[in-house]
Write an enzyme that holds these catalytic residues in place. Structure first.
Site, PDB file in Angstrom:
ATOM      1  N   GLY A 195       0.801  -1.229   0.000  1.00  9.19           N
ATOM      2  CA  GLY A 195       0.000   0.000   0.000  1.00  9.19           C
ATOM      3  C   GLY A 195       0.825   1.266   0.000  1.00  9.19           C
ATOM      4  O   GLY A 195       0.409   2.271   0.575  1.00  9.19           O
ATOM      5  N   ALA A 251       1.516   3.111  -2.608  1.00  7.36           N
ATOM      6  CA  ALA A 251       1.274   3.975  -3.776  1.00  7.36           C
ATOM      7  C   ALA A 251       0.643   5.307  -3.404  1.00  7.36           C
ATOM      8  O   ALA A 251       0.969   6.333  -3.997  1.00  7.36           O
ATOM      9  CB  ALA A 251       0.397   3.249  -4.798  1.00  7.36           C
ATOM     10  N   ILE A 271      -1.405   7.212   3.338  1.00  8.67           N
ATOM     11  CA  ILE A 271      -0.518   7.062   4.503  1.00  8.67           C
ATOM     12  C   ILE A 271       0.748   6.291   4.111  1.00  8.67           C
ATOM     13  O   ILE A 271       1.864   6.664   4.488  1.00  8.67           O
ATOM     14  CB  ILE A 271      -1.270   6.333   5.649  1.00  8.67           C
ATOM     15  CG1 ILE A 271      -2.439   7.207   6.148  1.00  8.67           C
ATOM     16  CG2 ILE A 271      -0.321   5.980   6.786  1.00  8.67           C
ATOM     17  CD1 ILE A 271      -3.423   6.479   7.066  1.00  8.67           C
ATOM     18  N   ASP A 326       2.107  -2.949  -4.334  1.00 10.14           N
ATOM     19  CA  ASP A 326       0.793  -2.313  -4.460  1.00 10.14           C
ATOM     20  C   ASP A 326       0.122  -2.827  -5.727  1.00 10.14           C
ATOM     21  O   ASP A 326       0.786  -3.324  -6.634  1.00 10.14           O
ATOM     22  CB  ASP A 326       0.947  -0.792  -4.516  1.00 10.14           C
ATOM     23  CG  ASP A 326      -0.317  -0.051  -4.092  1.00 10.14           C
ATOM     24  OD1 ASP A 326      -0.366   0.465  -2.960  1.00 10.14           O
ATOM     25  OD2 ASP A 326      -1.272   0.009  -4.891  1.00 10.14           O
ATOM     26  N   TYR A 363     -15.283  -3.324   7.545  1.00  7.39           N
ATOM     27  CA  TYR A 363     -14.029  -2.576   7.675  1.00  7.39           C
ATOM     28  C   TYR A 363     -13.504  -2.627   9.117  1.00  7.39           C
ATOM     29  O   TYR A 363     -12.379  -3.080   9.370  1.00  7.39           O
ATOM     30  CB  TYR A 363     -14.240  -1.121   7.236  1.00  7.39           C
ATOM     31  CG  TYR A 363     -12.979  -0.295   7.346  1.00  7.39           C
ATOM     32  CD1 TYR A 363     -11.977  -0.393   6.375  1.00  7.39           C
ATOM     33  CD2 TYR A 363     -12.759   0.547   8.431  1.00  7.39           C
ATOM     34  CE1 TYR A 363     -10.808   0.346   6.483  1.00  7.39           C
ATOM     35  CE2 TYR A 363     -11.591   1.286   8.546  1.00  7.39           C
ATOM     36  CZ  TYR A 363     -10.623   1.179   7.571  1.00  7.39           C
ATOM     37  OH  TYR A 363      -9.446   1.894   7.694  1.00  7.39           O
ATOM     38  N   LYS A 379     -10.258  -4.762  10.793  1.00  9.04           N
ATOM     39  CA  LYS A 379      -9.176  -4.119  11.551  1.00  9.04           C
ATOM     40  C   LYS A 379      -9.107  -4.674  12.971  1.00  9.04           C
ATOM     41  O   LYS A 379      -8.021  -4.848  13.535  1.00  9.04           O
ATOM     42  CB  LYS A 379      -9.392  -2.599  11.586  1.00  9.04           C
ATOM     43  CG  LYS A 379      -9.300  -1.939  10.217  1.00  9.04           C
ATOM     44  CD  LYS A 379      -7.886  -2.021   9.657  1.00  9.04           C
ATOM     45  CE  LYS A 379      -7.744  -1.345   8.314  1.00  9.04           C
ATOM     46  NZ  LYS A 379      -6.384  -1.398   7.771  1.00  9.04           N
TER      47      LYS A 379
END
Ligand code: NAD
Length: 254
Positions: A8, A10, A13, A32, A150, A154
């Site tokens: 991630g 790209a 964060i 990514d 979601y 997490k």
């Protein structure tokens, strides 16, 4: 200088953390679906395998750190994609890279969310993730809503980190999680634009105790610290970087 790998990298964060680590002179291997050193779709087994093998090829001497940062928002569909990317890809890549992390006593930094405590640990979807049965978890989540998918993904990933922190520490690998609040990235743009969740998100953003939502730099600054030697005694911790929202919502729970 150090060698880090991340997913991630790209945008958002991940891109900011990558920029900061590179500015410090470190090497960052980025996986990514959009752009990076390794292009892989982490929602599927072949993509996770390509990610792990690609990192093994580019960092044969070991990793100082791994940050599984790729994630999908609550508006992603089908909901099973959220389980696949936010939970199963995270666990698969961390497990796949353990050998490289052991070589350099590296650390793993999970990217949780301050929404994670909003879904109970005993929620059937969270439990389905934790059993490791991807097919069952994907089936379980399809009858739920985006927020549960979601926040539940997490919650499950953070519990997995806490459950394995002791065993990994014994192997010399520190694991922690950062739990960001609303941060302005392409992911949140999608949520703000959603007819159902957009207004809820706006109200939550307006309620942040420090008076603003976060920029990627606010989160990456803390992540960079958590990966550094200055944080060498930080292990199994979940660090909320959310402008005070978690303290506001759960002042008794810590
Ligand atoms: P982002 O959309 O900018 O970044 C997510 C990255 O993951 C992108 O580069 C994207 O291409 C990549 N990705 C998505 N699906 C993928 C797949 N199948 N395979 C490989 N890569 C894939 O979003 P962000 O806000 O920077 O999110 C980074 C992390 O932070 C995520 O795990 C997210 O859940 C978490 N987080 C974000 C917020 C927020 O408010 N932005 C809050 C809490 C946690």
């Amino acid at each position: 200088m150090r060698v880090y790998a991340m997913t991630g990298g790209a945008t958002g964060i991940g891109a900011e953390l990558k920029r900061q680590l590179q500015t410090c002179g470190h090497t960052v291997i980025s996986v990514d679906i959009k752009e990076g050193d390794i292009i892989a779709d982490l929602s599927v087994l072949e993509g996770r395998k390509a990610a792990v093998e690609g990192i093994q090829r580019l960092a044969p001497d070991g990793l100082d750190g791994f940050i599984p940062c790729a994630g999908l928002p609550p508006v992603a569909r089908p909901l099973s994609l959220i389980a696949q990317v936010n939970y199963f890809a995270v666990v698969a890549t961390v497990e796949g890279l353990l050998g490289l992390l052991k070589k350099k006593k590296g650390s793993v930094l999970f990217v949780s969310s301050n929404s994670a405590p909003m879904v109970a640990a005993d929620d059937p979807f969270v439990q389905a993730c934790l059993t490791g049965n991807e097919e069952a978890a994907c089936a379980a989540v399809e009858s739920r809503d985006g927020h549960t998918a979601y926040a539940g993904s997490k919650r499950a990933a953070t519990i997995w980190m806490r459950r394995h922190a002791v065993e990994y520490a014994a192997a010399g690998v520190r694991m922690n999680a950062v739990a960001p609040g609303i941060t302005m990235t392409p992911l949140t743009d999608l949520v703000f634009a959603d007819p159902e969740l957009g207004q809820v998100m706006k109200e939550f953003g307006d309620s942040v105790p420090v008076g603003r939502t976060a920029q990627p730099v606010d989160i990456a600054n803390t992540m960079r610290f958590m990966l550094s030697d200055d944080a060498s005694y930080l292990c199994g911790s979940v660090v909320f970087v959310d402008g005070g929202s978690d303290a506001m919502l759960r002042s008794e729970d810590f």
